[in-house]
Design a protein around this motif. Structure first.
Motif, PDB file in Angstrom:
ATOM      1  N   GLN A   1      71.606  10.625 -26.472  1.00 60.10           N
ATOM      2  CA  GLN A   1      71.351  11.016 -25.071  1.00 60.10           C
ATOM      3  C   GLN A   1      70.603  12.414 -24.930  1.00 60.10           C
ATOM      4  O   GLN A   1      70.999  13.332 -25.769  1.00 60.10           O
ATOM      5  CB  GLN A   1      72.689  11.017 -24.197  1.00 60.10           C
ATOM      6  N   ARG A   2      69.602  12.289 -24.343  1.00 62.03           N
ATOM      7  CA  ARG A   2      68.991  13.995 -24.349  1.00 62.03           C
ATOM      8  C   ARG A   2      69.495  14.543 -23.019  1.00 62.03           C
ATOM      9  O   ARG A   2      69.910  14.188 -21.974  1.00 62.03           O
ATOM     10  CB  ARG A   2      67.441  13.517 -23.669  1.00 62.03           C
ATOM     11  N   MET A   3      70.072  15.752 -23.617  1.00 61.62           N
ATOM     12  CA  MET A   3      70.729  16.848 -22.727  1.00 61.62           C
ATOM     13  C   MET A   3      69.610  17.861 -21.739  1.00 61.62           C
ATOM     14  O   MET A   3      68.601  17.704 -22.200  1.00 61.62           O
ATOM     15  CB  MET A   3      71.665  17.855 -23.343  1.00 61.62           C
ATOM     16  N   LEU A   4      69.977  18.474 -20.721  1.00 65.77           N
ATOM     17  CA  LEU A   4      69.167  19.175 -20.126  1.00 65.77           C
ATOM     18  C   LEU A   4      68.889  20.144 -21.022  1.00 65.77           C
ATOM     19  O   LEU A   4      67.706  21.060 -20.555  1.00 65.77           O
ATOM     20  CB  LEU A   4      70.004  19.669 -18.641  1.00 65.77           C
ATOM     21  N   SER A   5      69.541  20.712 -22.007  1.00 63.87           N
ATOM     22  CA  SER A   5      69.128  21.746 -22.744  1.00 63.87           C
ATOM     23  C   SER A   5      68.007  21.565 -23.761  1.00 63.87           C
ATOM     24  O   SER A   5      67.420  22.233 -24.271  1.00 63.87           O
ATOM     25  CB  SER A   5      70.420  22.250 -23.641  1.00 63.87           C
ATOM     26  N   GLY A   6      67.768  20.343 -23.842  1.00 64.90           N
ATOM     27  CA  GLY A   6      66.759  19.714 -24.771  1.00 64.90           C
ATOM     28  C   GLY A   6      67.335  18.976 -26.117  1.00 64.90           C
ATOM     29  O   GLY A   6      66.616  18.538 -26.849  1.00 64.90           O
ATOM     30  N   ARG A   7      68.728  19.373 -26.139  1.00 65.80           N
ATOM     31  CA  ARG A   7      69.255  18.433 -27.441  1.00 65.80           C
ATOM     32  C   ARG A   7      69.418  17.090 -27.151  1.00 65.80           C
ATOM     33  O   ARG A   7      69.389  16.598 -26.135  1.00 65.80           O
ATOM     34  CB  ARG A   7      70.800  19.301 -27.341  1.00 65.80           C
ATOM     35  N   ARG A   8      69.338  16.698 -28.255  1.00 67.31           N
ATOM     36  CA  ARG A   8      69.780  15.064 -28.572  1.00 67.31           C
ATOM     37  C   ARG A   8      71.030  14.708 -29.102  1.00 67.31           C
ATOM     38  O   ARG A   8      71.096  15.146 -30.407  1.00 67.31           O
ATOM     39  CB  ARG A   8      68.502  14.533 -29.134  1.00 67.31           C
ATOM     40  N   LEU A   9      72.110  14.364 -28.336  1.00 60.78           N
ATOM     41  CA  LEU A   9      73.309  14.149 -28.929  1.00 60.78           C
ATOM     42  C   LEU A   9      73.391  12.805 -29.487  1.00 60.78           C
ATOM     43  O   LEU A   9      73.278  11.941 -28.421  1.00 60.78           O
ATOM     44  CB  LEU A   9      74.319  14.743 -27.761  1.00 60.78           C
ATOM     45  N   ASP A  10      73.750  12.624 -30.488  1.00 62.61           N
ATOM     46  CA  ASP A  10      74.017  11.114 -31.065  1.00 62.61           C
ATOM     47  C   ASP A  10      75.475  10.836 -30.946  1.00 62.61           C
ATOM     48  O   ASP A  10      76.314  11.590 -31.386  1.00 62.61           O
ATOM     49  CB  ASP A  10      73.758  11.110 -32.684  1.00 62.61           C
ATOM     50  N   LEU A  11      75.739   9.954 -30.027  1.00 57.67           N
ATOM     51  CA  LEU A  11      77.108   9.560 -29.878  1.00 57.67           C
ATOM     52  C   LEU A  11      77.586   9.016 -30.894  1.00 57.67           C
ATOM     53  O   LEU A  11      78.978   9.091 -31.019  1.00 57.67           O
ATOM     54  CB  LEU A  11      77.039   8.646 -28.441  1.00 57.67           C
ATOM     55  N   LEU A  12      77.181   8.344 -31.587  1.00 63.74           N
ATOM     56  CA  LEU A  12      77.940   7.667 -32.760  1.00 63.74           C
ATOM     57  C   LEU A  12      78.007   8.601 -34.057  1.00 63.74           C
ATOM     58  O   LEU A  12      79.009   8.360 -34.787  1.00 63.74           O
ATOM     59  CB  LEU A  12      77.222   6.422 -33.614  1.00 63.74           C
ATOM     60  N   ASP A  13      77.544   9.415 -34.211  1.00 57.61           N
ATOM     61  CA  ASP A  13      77.298  10.596 -35.179  1.00 57.61           C
ATOM     62  C   ASP A  13      77.030  12.078 -34.567  1.00 57.61           C
ATOM     63  O   ASP A  13      76.142  12.816 -35.071  1.00 57.61           O
ATOM     64  CB  ASP A  13      76.556  10.308 -36.294  1.00 57.61           C
ATOM     65  N   PRO A  14      77.706  12.734 -33.649  1.00 58.64           N
ATOM     66  CA  PRO A  14      77.703  13.684 -33.076  1.00 58.64           C
ATOM     67  C   PRO A  14      77.799  15.031 -34.227  1.00 58.64           C
ATOM     68  O   PRO A  14      78.868  14.902 -34.965  1.00 58.64           O
ATOM     69  CB  PRO A  14      78.586  13.961 -32.055  1.00 58.64           C
ATOM     70  N   THR A  15      76.895  16.016 -33.955  1.00 55.38           N
ATOM     71  CA  THR A  15      77.273  17.241 -34.941  1.00 55.38           C
ATOM     72  C   THR A  15      77.321  18.386 -34.046  1.00 55.38           C
ATOM     73  O   THR A  15      76.847  18.480 -32.719  1.00 55.38           O
ATOM     74  CB  THR A  15      75.822  17.459 -35.798  1.00 55.38           C
ATOM     75  N   PRO A  16      78.069  19.365 -34.236  1.00 48.79           N
ATOM     76  CA  PRO A  16      78.229  20.821 -33.610  1.00 48.79           C
ATOM     77  C   PRO A  16      76.942  21.400 -33.017  1.00 48.79           C
ATOM     78  O   PRO A  16      76.706  22.000 -32.113  1.00 48.79           O
ATOM     79  CB  PRO A  16      78.957  21.560 -34.615  1.00 48.79           C
ATOM     80  N   PHE A  17      75.827  21.132 -34.044  1.00 48.89           N
ATOM     81  CA  PHE A  17      74.575  21.769 -33.767  1.00 48.89           C
ATOM     82  C   PHE A  17      74.111  21.276 -32.551  1.00 48.89           C
ATOM     83  O   PHE A  17      73.054  21.816 -31.979  1.00 48.89           O
ATOM     84  CB  PHE A  17      73.673  21.412 -34.729  1.00 48.89           C
ATOM     85  N   ASP A  18      74.434  19.997 -31.961  1.00 51.96           N
ATOM     86  CA  ASP A  18      73.803  19.554 -30.619  1.00 51.96           C
ATOM     87  C   ASP A  18      74.579  19.749 -29.531  1.00 51.96           C
ATOM     88  O   ASP A  18      74.578  19.033 -28.366  1.00 51.96           O
ATOM     89  CB  ASP A  18      73.677  17.971 -30.765  1.00 51.96           C
ATOM     90  N   ILE A  19      75.781  20.557 -29.478  1.00 49.00           N
ATOM     91  CA  ILE A  19      76.733  20.780 -28.461  1.00 49.00           C
ATOM     92  C   ILE A  19      76.349  22.281 -27.897  1.00 49.00           C
ATOM     93  O   ILE A  19      76.199  22.988 -28.454  1.00 49.00           O
ATOM     94  CB  ILE A  19      77.988  21.081 -29.033  1.00 49.00           C
ATOM     95  N   GLU A  20      75.982  22.224 -26.410  1.00 48.63           N
ATOM     96  CA  GLU A  20      75.977  23.483 -25.623  1.00 48.63           C
ATOM     97  C   GLU A  20      76.902  23.497 -24.653  1.00 48.63           C
ATOM     98  O   GLU A  20      77.325  22.234 -23.871  1.00 48.63           O
ATOM     99  CB  GLU A  20      74.452  23.400 -25.331  1.00 48.63           C
ATOM    100  N   ILE A  21      77.642  24.351 -24.502  1.00 46.73           N
ATOM    101  CA  ILE A  21      78.370  24.522 -23.344  1.00 46.73           C
ATOM    102  C   ILE A  21      77.790  24.337 -21.957  1.00 46.73           C
ATOM    103  O   ILE A  21      78.186  23.787 -21.012  1.00 46.73           O
ATOM    104  CB  ILE A  21      79.314  25.969 -23.251  1.00 46.73           C
ATOM    105  N   GLU A  22      76.610  24.813 -21.713  1.00 45.43           N
ATOM    106  CA  GLU A  22      75.968  24.366 -20.232  1.00 45.43           C
ATOM    107  C   GLU A  22      75.743  23.086 -20.302  1.00 45.43           C
ATOM    108  O   GLU A  22      76.064  22.721 -18.978  1.00 45.43           O
ATOM    109  CB  GLU A  22      74.725  25.243 -20.630  1.00 45.43           C
ATOM    110  N   ASP A  23      75.721  22.274 -21.309  1.00 40.60           N
ATOM    111  CA  ASP A  23      75.397  20.728 -20.984  1.00 40.60           C
ATOM    112  C   ASP A  23      76.732  20.246 -20.810  1.00 40.60           C
ATOM    113  O   ASP A  23      77.073  19.339 -19.800  1.00 40.60           O
ATOM    114  CB  ASP A  23      75.147  20.026 -22.318  1.00 40.60           C
ATOM    115  N   ILE A  24      77.792  20.735 -21.344  1.00 41.52           N
ATOM    116  CA  ILE A  24      79.312  20.401 -21.013  1.00 41.52           C
ATOM    117  C   ILE A  24      79.761  20.613 -19.647  1.00 41.52           C
ATOM    118  O   ILE A  24      80.099  19.703 -18.728  1.00 41.52           O
ATOM    119  CB  ILE A  24      80.305  20.946 -22.090  1.00 41.52           C
ATOM    120  N   ALA A  25      79.291  21.974 -19.281  1.00 40.35           N
ATOM    121  CA  ALA A  25      79.819  22.229 -18.083  1.00 40.35           C
ATOM    122  C   ALA A  25      79.073  21.644 -16.748  1.00 40.35           C
ATOM    123  O   ALA A  25      79.556  21.048 -15.767  1.00 40.35           O
ATOM    124  CB  ALA A  25      79.593  23.745 -17.796  1.00 40.35           C
TER     125      ALA A  25
END
Length: 202
Positions: free
Chosen positions: A13-37
């Motif tokens: 899934q593409r996040m508003l930060s521009g990150r692409r988070l792989d739901l099946l193989d997520p990595t810490p590099f694609d995690i941003e607190i702004e996206d979570i919040a």
């Protein structure tokens, strides 16, 4: 000619930060607190079946759980308070499913949630898997929060909430009142609380 192999389904899934988070193989590099919040501030608890003009969001719930956890475990290190704040972080991409739906889906939901939680924890300096005692303490705070939400905004009687979530310790809920606010306010408070806890960590 043999048929072309089917393309695997898209798992990111593409996040508003521009990150692409792989739901099946997520990595810490694609995690941003702004996206979570942002995500959690727009995900409604209780499938939206709550009183008021605003949905009660997972972000607001998470702030409450961290507050209850701190009352319950006042000597806990800051990192475990951060873990309490982030306890539902995976729901920013997989949503908040009520327990009956999780049971119907089976273990696949739990496995997906665990992979995402591990990536979130590593991103913010926590162990991928929390110690059992910490998980248990956060779960207790989560159940107290659920009791409070059930009684104050979800239409449950106290007896019904006691049966489903366990009786809440009056000392943990004294003076706590559920607030329904615009998502933008909750998002800002969640981000600020995360920043404060991160800065307080050794």
């Amino acid at each position: 000619m043999p048929p072309a192999p089917a393309k695997p389904p898209r798992a990111w899934q593409r996040m508003l930060s521009g990150r692409r988070l792989d739901l099946l193989d997520p990595t810490p590099f694609d995690i941003e607190i702004e996206d979570i919040a942002h995500g959690l501030a727009f995900v409604a608890r209780w499938n939206g079946q709550t009183r008021g003009e605003w949905p009660y969001s997972v972000a607001e719930h998470s702030l409450l759980v961290e507050q209850i956890f701190t009352r319950q475990s006042p000597e806990a290190p800051v990192k475990w308070r951060l873990a309490a704040l982030l306890h539902d972080a995976p729901e920013y991409v997989i949503g908040d499913m009520i327990s009956p739906v999780k049971a119907a889906i089976g273990p696949a939901y739990g496995e997906l949630d665990a992979r995402l939680a591990a990536a979130v924890h590593l991103r913010f300096g926590l162990p991928a898997s929390l110690p059992a005692t910490v998980k248990k303490a956060v779960k207790r705070a989560d159940q107290v929060s659920a009791w409070l939400e059930a009684v104050q905004i979800a239409g449950f009687s106290r007896a019904e909430a006691d049966r489903l979530f366990g009786r809440a310790d009056p000392r943990l809920i004294a003076g706590l009142e559920i607030r329904l606010r615009p998502p933008s306010e909750v998002r800002a408070d969640y981000t600020a609380r995360h920043r404060m806890l991160m800065e307080a960590m050794p």
